[in-house]
Scaffold this motif. Structure first.
Motif, PDB file in Angstrom:
ATOM      1  N   ALA A  72       0.917  -1.186  -0.112  1.00  0.00           N
ATOM      2  CA  ALA A  72       0.026   0.045   0.098  1.00  0.00           C
ATOM      3  C   ALA A  72       0.647   1.167  -0.152  1.00  0.00           C
ATOM      4  CB  ALA A  72      -0.982  -0.014   1.147  1.00  0.00           C
ATOM      5  N   ILE A  73       1.866   1.248   0.583  1.00  0.00           N
ATOM      6  CA  ILE A  73       2.853   2.515   0.747  1.00  0.00           C
ATOM      7  C   ILE A  73       3.633   2.730  -0.377  1.00  0.00           C
ATOM      8  CG2 ILE A  73       4.678   3.404   2.064  1.00  0.00           C
ATOM      9  CD1 ILE A  73       3.310   2.254   4.707  1.00  0.00           C
ATOM     10  N   SER A  74       3.834   1.471  -1.064  1.00  0.00           N
ATOM     11  CA  SER A  74       4.738   1.625  -2.282  1.00  0.00           C
ATOM     12  C   SER A  74       3.989   2.230  -3.558  1.00  0.00           C
ATOM     13  CB  SER A  74       5.059   0.165  -2.854  1.00  0.00           C
ATOM     14  OG  SER A  74       5.664   0.063  -4.011  1.00  0.00           O
ATOM     15  N   VAL A  75       2.582   2.248  -3.665  1.00  0.00           N
ATOM     16  CA  VAL A  75       1.712   2.878  -4.529  1.00  0.00           C
ATOM     17  C   VAL A  75       2.174   4.609  -4.423  1.00  0.00           C
ATOM     18  CG1 VAL A  75      -0.462   3.223  -5.619  1.00  0.00           C
ATOM     19  CG2 VAL A  75       0.475   0.897  -4.517  1.00  0.00           C
ATOM     20  N   PRO A  76       1.802   5.216  -3.502  1.00  0.00           N
ATOM     21  CA  PRO A  76       1.959   6.734  -3.686  1.00  0.00           C
ATOM     22  C   PRO A  76       3.358   7.075  -3.663  1.00  0.00           C
ATOM     23  CG  PRO A  76       1.226   6.034  -1.570  1.00  0.00           C
ATOM     24  CD  PRO A  76       1.133   4.871  -2.215  1.00  0.00           C
ATOM     25  N   SER A  77       4.297   6.097  -2.981  1.00  0.00           N
ATOM     26  CA  SER A  77       5.730   6.431  -3.025  1.00  0.00           C
ATOM     27  C   SER A  77       6.383   6.190  -4.495  1.00  0.00           C
ATOM     28  CB  SER A  77       6.511   5.511  -1.979  1.00  0.00           C
ATOM     29  OG  SER A  77       5.883   5.527  -0.748  1.00  0.00           O
ATOM     30  N   ASN A  78       5.991   5.408  -5.105  1.00  0.00           N
ATOM     31  CA  ASN A  78       6.400   5.181  -6.479  1.00  0.00           C
ATOM     32  C   ASN A  78       5.909   6.073  -7.673  1.00  0.00           C
ATOM     33  OD1 ASN A  78       8.708   2.995  -6.659  1.00  0.00           O
ATOM     34  ND2 ASN A  78       7.299   2.055  -5.539  1.00  0.00           N
ATOM     35  N   THR A  79       4.482   6.315  -7.302  1.00  0.00           N
ATOM     36  CA  THR A  79       3.891   7.441  -8.004  1.00  0.00           C
ATOM     37  C   THR A  79       4.556   8.588  -8.008  1.00  0.00           C
ATOM     38  OG1 THR A  79       1.855   6.189  -7.688  1.00  0.00           O
ATOM     39  CG2 THR A  79       1.684   8.444  -8.420  1.00  0.00           C
ATOM     40  N   ALA A  80       4.911   9.223  -6.461  1.00  0.00           N
ATOM     41  CA  ALA A  80       5.555  10.295  -6.476  1.00  0.00           C
ATOM     42  C   ALA A  80       6.914  10.391  -7.192  1.00  0.00           C
ATOM     43  CB  ALA A  80       5.844  10.523  -5.048  1.00  0.00           C
ATOM     44  N   ARG A  92       7.918   5.917 -16.703  1.00  0.00           N
ATOM     45  CA  ARG A  92       7.344   4.687 -17.015  1.00  0.00           C
ATOM     46  C   ARG A  92       7.717   3.713 -15.829  1.00  0.00           C
ATOM     47  NH1 ARG A  92       8.906   5.429 -22.334  1.00  0.00           N
ATOM     48  NH2 ARG A  92      10.251   3.628 -21.959  1.00  0.00           N
ATOM     49  N   GLN A  93       8.902   3.336 -15.501  1.00  0.00           N
ATOM     50  CA  GLN A  93       9.661   2.241 -14.613  1.00  0.00           C
ATOM     51  C   GLN A  93       9.004   2.662 -13.350  1.00  0.00           C
ATOM     52  OE1 GLN A  93      11.222  -0.411 -14.956  1.00  0.00           O
ATOM     53  NE2 GLN A  93      11.625  -0.594 -12.936  1.00  0.00           N
ATOM     54  N   PHE A  94       8.825   3.608 -12.832  1.00  0.00           N
ATOM     55  CA  PHE A  94       8.269   4.082 -11.414  1.00  0.00           C
ATOM     56  C   PHE A  94       6.744   3.650 -11.538  1.00  0.00           C
ATOM     57  CE2 PHE A  94      12.461   5.363 -10.819  1.00  0.00           C
ATOM     58  CZ  PHE A  94      12.647   5.162  -9.451  1.00  0.00           C
ATOM     59  N   LEU A  95       6.126   4.366 -12.534  1.00  0.00           N
ATOM     60  CA  LEU A  95       4.695   4.156 -12.434  1.00  0.00           C
ATOM     61  C   LEU A  95       4.145   2.666 -12.576  1.00  0.00           C
ATOM     62  CD1 LEU A  95       3.602   7.251 -14.602  1.00  0.00           C
ATOM     63  CD2 LEU A  95       3.301   6.832 -12.125  1.00  0.00           C
ATOM     64  N   SER A  96       5.158   1.959 -13.222  1.00  0.00           N
ATOM     65  CA  SER A  96       5.041   0.489 -13.507  1.00  0.00           C
ATOM     66  C   SER A  96       4.957  -0.191 -12.107  1.00  0.00           C
ATOM     67  CB  SER A  96       5.984  -0.309 -14.503  1.00  0.00           C
ATOM     68  OG  SER A  96       5.717  -1.391 -14.726  1.00  0.00           O
ATOM     69  N   ILE A  97       6.116   0.110 -11.323  1.00  0.00           N
ATOM     70  CA  ILE A  97       6.185  -0.605  -9.932  1.00  0.00           C
ATOM     71  C   ILE A  97       4.927  -0.071  -9.188  1.00  0.00           C
ATOM     72  CG2 ILE A  97       7.778  -0.214  -7.908  1.00  0.00           C
ATOM     73  CD1 ILE A  97       9.947   0.124  -9.677  1.00  0.00           C
ATOM     74  N   ALA A  98       4.587   1.219  -9.265  1.00  0.00           N
ATOM     75  CA  ALA A  98       3.316   1.351  -8.395  1.00  0.00           C
ATOM     76  C   ALA A  98       2.269   0.495  -9.039  1.00  0.00           C
ATOM     77  CB  ALA A  98       3.022   3.039  -8.610  1.00  0.00           C
ATOM     78  N   HIS A  99       2.212   0.346 -10.143  1.00  0.00           N
ATOM     79  CA  HIS A  99       0.788  -0.261 -10.542  1.00  0.00           C
ATOM     80  C   HIS A  99       1.157  -2.007 -10.162  1.00  0.00           C
ATOM     81  CE1 HIS A  99      -1.956   0.153 -14.271  1.00  0.00           C
ATOM     82  NE2 HIS A  99      -2.743  -0.451 -13.178  1.00  0.00           N
ATOM     83  N   GLY A 100       2.237  -2.401 -10.325  1.00  0.00           N
ATOM     84  CA  GLY A 100       2.343  -3.718  -9.673  1.00  0.00           C
ATOM     85  C   GLY A 100       2.104  -4.121  -8.189  1.00  0.00           C
ATOM     86  N   SER A 101       2.700  -2.781  -7.439  1.00  0.00           N
ATOM     87  CA  SER A 101       2.258  -2.845  -6.181  1.00  0.00           C
ATOM     88  C   SER A 101       0.630  -2.866  -5.892  1.00  0.00           C
ATOM     89  CB  SER A 101       3.000  -1.598  -5.206  1.00  0.00           C
ATOM     90  OG  SER A 101       4.403  -2.027  -5.182  1.00  0.00           O
ATOM     91  N   LEU A 102       0.078  -2.100  -6.684  1.00  0.00           N
ATOM     92  CA  LEU A 102      -1.360  -2.119  -6.512  1.00  0.00           C
ATOM     93  C   LEU A 102      -1.927  -3.386  -6.949  1.00  0.00           C
ATOM     94  CD1 LEU A 102      -3.672   0.020  -6.068  1.00  0.00           C
ATOM     95  CD2 LEU A 102      -3.761   0.519  -8.577  1.00  0.00           C
ATOM     96  N   ALA A 103      -1.450  -4.235  -7.882  1.00  0.00           N
ATOM     97  CA  ALA A 103      -1.915  -5.271  -8.191  1.00  0.00           C
ATOM     98  C   ALA A 103      -1.762  -6.370  -7.096  1.00  0.00           C
ATOM     99  CB  ALA A 103      -1.519  -5.916  -9.357  1.00  0.00           C
ATOM    100  N   GLU A 104      -0.662  -6.159  -6.335  1.00  0.00           N
ATOM    101  CA  GLU A 104      -0.053  -7.112  -5.166  1.00  0.00           C
ATOM    102  C   GLU A 104      -1.187  -6.984  -4.136  1.00  0.00           C
ATOM    103  OE1 GLU A 104       3.781  -7.516  -2.443  1.00  0.00           O
ATOM    104  OE2 GLU A 104       3.934  -6.221  -4.001  1.00  0.00           O
ATOM    105  N   SER A 134      -5.671   2.457 -10.419  1.00  0.00           N
ATOM    106  CA  SER A 134      -5.308   1.549 -11.402  1.00  0.00           C
ATOM    107  C   SER A 134      -5.437   2.180 -12.855  1.00  0.00           C
ATOM    108  CB  SER A 134      -5.970   0.127 -11.288  1.00  0.00           C
ATOM    109  OG  SER A 134      -5.344  -0.610 -12.491  1.00  0.00           O
ATOM    110  N   ARG A 135      -6.651   2.827 -13.101  1.00  0.00           N
ATOM    111  CA  ARG A 135      -7.055   3.269 -14.356  1.00  0.00           C
ATOM    112  C   ARG A 135      -6.329   4.513 -14.514  1.00  0.00           C
ATOM    113  NH1 ARG A 135     -12.407   1.638 -16.009  1.00  0.00           N
ATOM    114  NH2 ARG A 135     -13.340   0.343 -14.596  1.00  0.00           N
ATOM    115  N   MET A 136      -6.062   5.507 -13.575  1.00  0.00           N
ATOM    116  CA  MET A 136      -5.158   6.530 -13.532  1.00  0.00           C
ATOM    117  C   MET A 136      -3.671   6.325 -13.996  1.00  0.00           C
ATOM    118  SD  MET A 136      -6.476   9.068 -10.634  1.00  0.00           S
ATOM    119  CE  MET A 136      -8.078   8.886  -9.929  1.00  0.00           C
TER     120      MET A 136
END
Length: 147
Positions: A72-80, A92-104, A134-136
């Motif tokens: 949960a903490i990884s999503v806003p952290s990697n988005t930022a 793209r790399q950090f947003l991809s990590i955020a998206h992966g954390s969201l799926a996890e 996820s959509r955003m």
């Protein structure tokens, strides 16, 4: 191409953030990540997950609870972090990590729901935030792909 510009204090921490210039569909947007809808939704999601995770069984304190809060903490952290990166590749790399954390996170919450560790009623807002975030993230990742 984007530029990072030093920002005034927005969160109580000196030099805590930067504004980033994003090209979204031919329109340049200059905004601090803390002002974005996606980051604010991700922060709310992390907050709710951290608060709800105390409801897990005591024996899951260092297991599922730790995994939930980290994801949960990884999503806003990697988005930022992705928001403030200059190159599209890094964004793209950090947003991809955020998206992966969201799926996890979503998967772990479904397991908690199915095992009865968390109640479905307590997950309504969280599931909605996961879907919206996820959509955003999908839109931002696509924007970072195009020249």
């Amino acid at each position: 191409m984007s530029e990072d510009v030093a920002d005034e204090d927005m969160s109580g921490f000196p030099n805590a953030g930067v504004r980033a210039i994003w090209d979204l569909g031919g329109k340049e947007v200059v905004v601090h990540y803390q002002e974005t809808v996606i980051w604010n939704k991700a922060i709310r999601l992390a907050e709710l997950v951290c608060l709800l995770s105390v409801e897990l069984p005591t024996e899951e304190r260092f297991g599922m609870r730790s995994q939930l809060t980290r994801a949960a903490i990884s999503v806003p952290s990697n988005t930022a972090e992705g928001w403030t990166r200059e190159s599209k590749r890094e964004r793209r790399q950090f947003l991809s990590i955020a998206h992966g954390s969201l799926a996890e996170l979503h998967t772990q919450l479904l397991i908690c729901e199915r095992t009865g560790w968390l109640r479905t009623a307590d997950l309504t807002e969280i599931k909605s935030l996961i879907d919206q975030t996820s959509r955003m993230l999908t839109v931002l990742r696509r924007a970072a792909r195009h020249p």
